[in-house]
Design a protein around this motif. Structure first.
Motif, PDB file in Angstrom:
ATOM      1  N   GLU A 136      34.917   0.978  24.866  1.00 55.46           N
ATOM      2  CA  GLU A 136      35.363   2.308  25.295  1.00 55.46           C
ATOM      3  C   GLU A 136      35.622   3.189  24.071  1.00 55.46           C
ATOM      4  O   GLU A 136      35.349   4.386  24.094  1.00 55.46           O
ATOM      5  CB  GLU A 136      36.606   2.189  26.174  1.00 55.46           C
ATOM      6  CG  GLU A 136      36.897   3.428  26.976  1.00 55.46           C
ATOM      7  CD  GLU A 136      35.757   3.864  27.910  1.00 55.46           C
ATOM      8  OE1 GLU A 136      35.615   5.082  28.126  1.00 55.46           O
ATOM      9  OE2 GLU A 136      35.003   3.011  28.430  1.00 55.46           O
ATOM     10  N   GLU A 137      36.118   2.602  23.009  1.00 56.64           N
ATOM     11  CA  GLU A 137      36.378   3.359  21.772  1.00 56.64           C
ATOM     12  C   GLU A 137      35.086   3.894  21.154  1.00 56.64           C
ATOM     13  O   GLU A 137      35.031   5.045  20.734  1.00 56.64           O
ATOM     14  CB  GLU A 137      37.108   2.479  20.757  1.00 56.64           C
ATOM     15  CG  GLU A 137      37.487   3.235  19.495  1.00 56.64           C
ATOM     16  CD  GLU A 137      38.283   2.363  18.548  1.00 56.64           C
ATOM     17  OE1 GLU A 137      37.783   2.103  17.442  1.00 56.64           O
ATOM     18  OE2 GLU A 137      39.406   1.967  18.929  1.00 56.64           O
ATOM     19  N   THR A 138      34.029   3.073  21.112  1.00 58.83           N
ATOM     20  CA  THR A 138      32.768   3.562  20.539  1.00 58.83           C
ATOM     21  C   THR A 138      32.159   4.648  21.427  1.00 58.83           C
ATOM     22  O   THR A 138      31.544   5.586  20.925  1.00 58.83           O
ATOM     23  CB  THR A 138      31.743   2.423  20.306  1.00 58.83           C
ATOM     24  OG1 THR A 138      31.445   1.786  21.544  1.00 58.83           O
ATOM     25  CG2 THR A 138      32.270   1.422  19.304  1.00 58.83           C
ATOM     26  N   GLU A 145      33.993   7.848  20.676  1.00 61.98           N
ATOM     27  CA  GLU A 145      33.490   8.388  19.399  1.00 61.98           C
ATOM     28  C   GLU A 145      32.144   9.077  19.600  1.00 61.98           C
ATOM     29  O   GLU A 145      31.906  10.159  19.063  1.00 61.98           O
ATOM     30  CB  GLU A 145      33.354   7.271  18.367  1.00 61.98           C
ATOM     31  CG  GLU A 145      34.675   6.713  17.894  1.00 61.98           C
ATOM     32  CD  GLU A 145      34.520   5.460  17.037  1.00 61.98           C
ATOM     33  OE1 GLU A 145      33.370   5.090  16.678  1.00 61.98           O
ATOM     34  OE2 GLU A 145      35.548   4.834  16.743  1.00 61.98           O
TER      35      GLU A 145
END
Length: 113
Positions: free
Chosen positions: A48-50, A53
Motif C-alpha cells: 500500500e505504501e508503494t 508513492e
C-alpha cells in the motif's frame, strides 16, 4: 455531462482512449515512473505504501501535464470515453485519471468488463 469509464487495454469500443506510456499519451505515466513501479510489482514487493508513492508521483506528473496542456484534459473531461491501460487490478493510473476528470466535470461510471 460526459461519462467516463475505465477498462483493460483489450476493450475495443468506439469510445476507447488509450492512456498508456506505450501509446505516448499525455495522460500516461512517464517511463521512469512506470518502470520503477512495475519493477516493484514484478518483484512481488508492491505494498500500500508503494502504491501511495506511485499515486503521488503520477498526480504530480498530471499537474505538470495539465499546466502544459489544459485543453487536452478539459476535452477529455467533456467526452464520453473509456480510459484503457494494460494494468490488472485497481492499482492503475487509469482510475486516478478518472478521478481527475471527475474534478473537471465528468461523471465516472466504473470499470467495464
Amino acid at each position: 455531462m460526459a461519462e467516463i469509464w475505465t477498462a483493460r487495454v483489450t476493450y475495443s469500443g468506439q469510445d476507447r482512449v488509450e492512456v498508456t506510456a506505450k501509446a505516448g499519451s499525455v495522460f500516461g505515466p512517464s517511463w521512469p515512473l512506470l518502470n520503477r513501479f512495475l519493477s516493484v510489482r514484478r518483484a512481488g514487493k508492491e505494498t500500500e505504501e508503494t502504491w501511495i508513492e506511485y499515486q503521488a508521483a503520477y498526480l504530480a506528473e498530471m499537474r505538470g501535464a495539465y499546466r502544459r496542456n489544459k485543453s487536452a484534459f478539459h476535452d477529455l473531461a467533456r467526452s464520453n470515453a473509456t480510459l484503457v491501460c494494460y494494468c490488472t487490478g485497481t492499482h492503475c493510473h487509469r482510475f486516478l485519471l478518472a478521478e481527475i476528470l471527475v474534478k473537471l466535470g465528468a461523471t465516472y461510471h466504473g470499470e467495464r468488463t
